[in-house]
Design an enzyme around this catalytic site. Structure first.
Site, mmCIF file in Angstrom:
data_model
loop_
_atom_site.group_PDB
_atom_site.id
_atom_site.type_symbol
_atom_site.label_atom_id
_atom_site.label_comp_id
_atom_site.label_asym_id
_atom_site.label_seq_id
_atom_site.Cartn_x
_atom_site.Cartn_y
_atom_site.Cartn_z
ATOM 1 N N LYS A 1 0.839 -1.215 0.000
ATOM 2 C CA LYS A 1 0.000 0.000 0.000
ATOM 3 C C LYS A 1 0.867 1.256 0.000
ATOM 4 C CE LYS A 1 -1.771 1.497 4.047
ATOM 5 N NZ LYS A 1 -1.522 2.894 4.461
ATOM 6 N N ASN A 2 1.918 1.276 0.853
ATOM 7 C CA ASN A 2 2.678 2.513 1.037
ATOM 8 C C ASN A 2 3.699 2.757 -0.063
ATOM 9 O OD1 ASN A 2 1.111 3.024 3.209
ATOM 10 N ND2 ASN A 2 2.636 2.460 4.747
ATOM 11 N N CYS B 1 -5.104 12.875 13.165
ATOM 12 C CA CYS B 1 -5.445 11.473 12.878
ATOM 13 C C CYS B 1 -5.346 10.749 14.210
ATOM 14 C CB CYS B 1 -4.489 10.975 11.802
ATOM 15 S SG CYS B 1 -3.616 9.483 12.177
ATOM 16 N N ARG C 1 0.674 14.094 13.371
ATOM 17 C CA ARG C 1 0.930 13.871 11.930
ATOM 18 C C ARG C 1 1.113 15.209 11.203
ATOM 19 N NH1 ARG C 1 -0.950 8.745 10.404
ATOM 20 N NH2 ARG C 1 0.436 8.933 8.630
ATOM 21 N N ASP D 1 4.508 0.261 12.136
ATOM 22 C CA ASP D 1 3.263 -0.309 11.607
ATOM 23 C C ASP D 1 3.050 -1.759 12.028
ATOM 24 O OD1 ASP D 1 3.308 1.490 8.420
ATOM 25 O OD2 ASP D 1 2.814 2.081 10.468
HETATM 26 C C1 EPZ Z 1 4.244 6.825 6.490
HETATM 27 O O1 EPZ Z 1 3.472 7.838 7.085
HETATM 28 C C2 EPZ Z 1 3.304 5.643 6.324
HETATM 29 N N1 EPZ Z 1 2.214 6.010 5.425
HETATM 30 C C3 EPZ Z 1 2.764 5.230 7.699
HETATM 31 O O2 EPZ Z 1 1.956 4.080 7.513
HETATM 32 C C4 EPZ Z 1 3.945 4.852 8.591
HETATM 33 O O3 EPZ Z 1 3.459 4.534 9.884
HETATM 34 C C5 EPZ Z 1 4.919 6.035 8.684
HETATM 35 O O4 EPZ Z 1 5.327 6.434 7.346
HETATM 36 C C6 EPZ Z 1 6.168 5.693 9.479
HETATM 37 O O5 EPZ Z 1 6.815 4.612 8.903
HETATM 38 C C7 EPZ Z 1 2.454 6.051 4.081
HETATM 39 O O6 EPZ Z 1 3.563 5.800 3.614
HETATM 40 C C8 EPZ Z 1 1.290 6.410 3.208
HETATM 41 P P1 EPZ Z 1 6.319 10.038 8.681
HETATM 42 P P2 EPZ Z 1 4.067 9.339 7.153
HETATM 43 O O7 EPZ Z 1 6.264 11.341 7.953
HETATM 44 O O8 EPZ Z 1 4.952 9.594 6.001
HETATM 45 C C9 EPZ Z 1 6.407 13.314 12.117
HETATM 46 C C10 EPZ Z 1 0.057 2.770 7.798
HETATM 47 O O9 EPZ Z 1 -0.450 2.235 8.789
HETATM 48 N N2 EPZ Z 1 6.324 14.300 11.035
HETATM 49 O O10 EPZ Z 1 7.456 9.112 8.402
HETATM 50 O O11 EPZ Z 1 2.927 10.264 7.413
HETATM 51 C C11 EPZ Z 1 5.158 12.446 12.214
HETATM 52 O O12 EPZ Z 1 4.168 13.086 12.993
HETATM 53 C C12 EPZ Z 1 0.564 4.182 7.874
HETATM 54 O O13 EPZ Z 1 0.220 2.219 6.671
HETATM 55 C C13 EPZ Z 1 6.339 15.646 11.353
HETATM 56 O O14 EPZ Z 1 6.401 16.027 12.531
HETATM 57 O O15 EPZ Z 1 4.956 9.251 8.463
HETATM 58 C C14 EPZ Z 1 5.688 11.184 12.862
HETATM 59 O O16 EPZ Z 1 5.741 11.379 14.262
HETATM 60 C C15 EPZ Z 1 0.333 4.769 9.255
HETATM 61 N N3 EPZ Z 1 6.257 16.576 10.365
HETATM 62 C C16 EPZ Z 1 7.115 11.069 12.311
HETATM 63 O O17 EPZ Z 1 7.456 12.376 11.826
HETATM 64 C C17 EPZ Z 1 6.179 16.208 9.030
HETATM 65 O O18 EPZ Z 1 6.120 17.091 8.160
HETATM 66 C C18 EPZ Z 1 7.264 10.086 11.156
HETATM 67 O O19 EPZ Z 1 6.211 10.359 10.251
HETATM 68 C C19 EPZ Z 1 6.172 14.826 8.725
HETATM 69 C C20 EPZ Z 1 6.254 13.901 9.742
#
Ligand code: EPZ
Length: 416
Positions: free
Chosen positions: A19-20, A113, A118, A303
């Site tokens: 999916k991702n 969320c 997020r 995840d």
């Molecule tokens: C991706 O989300 C995945 N989704 C998530 O999978 C996964 O849990 C996550 O990466 C971590 O591996 C997709 O790829 C579509 P991040 P993403 O940006 O990119 C913070 C699932 O269940 N952050 O790596 O949104 C954020 O809040 C989903 O399939 C900021 O603060 O995650 C988090 O604490 C859930 N500012 C951390 O960084 C930003 O601009 C990592 O988030 C971006 C992120």
């Protein structure tokens, strides 16, 4: 979903496309007026939600038998309204390609969320550093880059998966060279960078934490295969271990779950890499405690944290699970405690005291991975478990009912 617990799971599960990776790969259609063909795209609610948004932006597509053919000859609007974005946060991935191709974008802020704040500040920061003007008005991220984007050096203060993917889509058509440091190296990000190169981008350093991108004028079409979903595979691996069964994860790529499988072996599971997948079975029927800490790839994936917590509920001792990525990814825990689990939350760490068994109960799903964790709990619990608000599960697990039934699970979806 009503689940009758206590059945050992034995059989084969064919792992679907990731999916991702499918989601960012689909958004890449916005970067070119040529056709993109993706194979092994999972038939999931999130894929259909994104297709609706891409169609709104000007993409035409056909999706059959897990092959998705897309073409965005012209972008008809640069606005991605709240109605689309609230359904799926990954819509934020449309921000950079719209700016890169059209010079402007108005993408709704995704909003909160269940699992945490997020933020998307790091997505916006990249565009500002590359010369775009960004303002937040009426819940929209309004972005303008009338002279296009200009390459520069960008170091990410923290690893972000979609933040890295948005930065790549901003850089591939920018003027000059961009250097991205401290990028995510999840397999889905690495594969996404390979797709962009297939489309004519010039990205080097793929697979490392530093990527160099030389901007080009145009990108062309490509044909690409989506890799198997390592999170789906890890979920069924835990199902095999927790029910003291044996499941062959067909198409699972061992190397994408290297650390996770090492952990699973520490808990007593047998993990055997085979030519076209991985066989996971529970060794001697005892689940040993083993502490995990979630962190960016190649460490233990966030995840799979909720699913692993279920396994540790039945361990022969005391284990701990520390969630370092999201600030609120323990919502499955109060539901597990209603099923008799003994878990104590202390900040980012959940301390789990193993119990001989869980008891079936009505429980409530809150997010995608919590939903599947509650299904796993229902599979191992004594008696019947009813998981409510199951719509979350169909966002990320293709045909989970059939895949589990094929291994001996007894479950059914009910209307109420
Ligand atoms: C991706 O989300 C995945 N989704 C998530 O999978 C996964 O849990 C996550 O990466 C971590 O591996 C997709 O790829 C579509 P991040 P993403 O940006 O990119 C913070 C699932 O269940 N952050 O790596 O949104 C954020 O809040 C989903 O399939 C900021 O603060 O995650 C988090 O604490 C859930 N500012 C951390 O960084 C930003 O601009 C990592 O988030 C971006 C992120």
């Amino acid at each position: 979903m009503k689940i009758e617990g206590g059945h050992t799971l034995n059989g084969t599960v064919t792992i679907s496309g990731a999916k991702n990776l499918a989601l960012p790969a689909m958004v890449a259609t916005l970067l070119t007026d040529q056709p993109i063909i993706l194979h092994n795209v999972p038939d999931l609610a999130d894929v259909h939600s994104l297709l609706a948004l891409l169609e709104h932006l000007g993409c035409s597509y056909s999706f059959e038998n897990r092959t998705l053919t897309m073409c965005t000859k012209n972008i008809v609007t640069t606005e991605a309204p709240y109605d689309f974005v609230r359904k799926m946060r990954a819509s934020i991935l449309c921000l950079s390609p719209l700016v890169a191709r059209c010079g402007s974008a108005e993408v709704s802020l995704p909003g909160g969320c269940a699992i945490g704040l997020r933020g998307v500040d790091l997505h916006i920061r990249t565009l500002v550093l590359m010369g775009a003007e960004v303002s937040i008005e009426d819940g929209l991220i309004k972005t303008n880059a009338p002279n296009g984007l200009t390459g520069c050096e960008i170091e990410f203060p923290k690893v972000t998966v979609t933040g890295t993917e948005n930065a790549l889509m901003a850089a591939v058509l920018a003027k000059g060279t961009t250097c991205l440091m401290n990028v995510a190296i999840e397999p889905e990000v690495t594969e996404f960078a390979k797709l962009l190169n297939l489309m004519g981008a010039k990205i080097t350093g793929i697979g490392t934490s530093t990527l160099e991108i030389e901007g080009v004028d145009k990108l062309h079409g490509a044909e690409f295969e989506i890799i198997p979903d390592r999170i789906e595979a890890g979920t069924y691996a835990i199902a095999a271990s927790a029910t003291h069964g044996s499941i062959f994860l067909k198409n699972c790529l061992y190397e994408h779950l290297q650390y996770f499988f090492t952990v699973l072996q520490q808990t007593g599971a047998n993990v055997t890499k085979q030519a076209d997948g991985v066989l996971v079975s529970n060794g001697n029927g005892i689940i040993q405690p083993y502490c995990i800490y979630t962190a960016p790839y190649p460490a233990f994936p966030t995840d799979l944290q909720a699913q692993y917590t279920v396994l540790m509920c039945l361990c022969n001792g005391t284990a701990s699970v520390t969630e370092n990525i999201f600030e609120n990814r323990f919502m499955h825990i109060q539901e597990l405690m209603r099923m008799g689990a003994r878990i104590y939350i202390d900040g980012k760490t959940a301390r789990i005291v193993g119990v001989p068994s869980l008891k079936g109960a009505p429980v409530m799903a809150t997010d995608l991975r919590a939903s599947v964790a509650l299904i796993l709990a229902g599979l191992v619990a004594e008696g019947t478990t009813t998981v409510h608000r199951l719509y979350h599960i169909d966002r990320g697990y293709e045909n989970i009912d059939d895949k589990l039934r094929a291994c001996g699970a007894v479950l059914e979806r009910t209307k109420q």
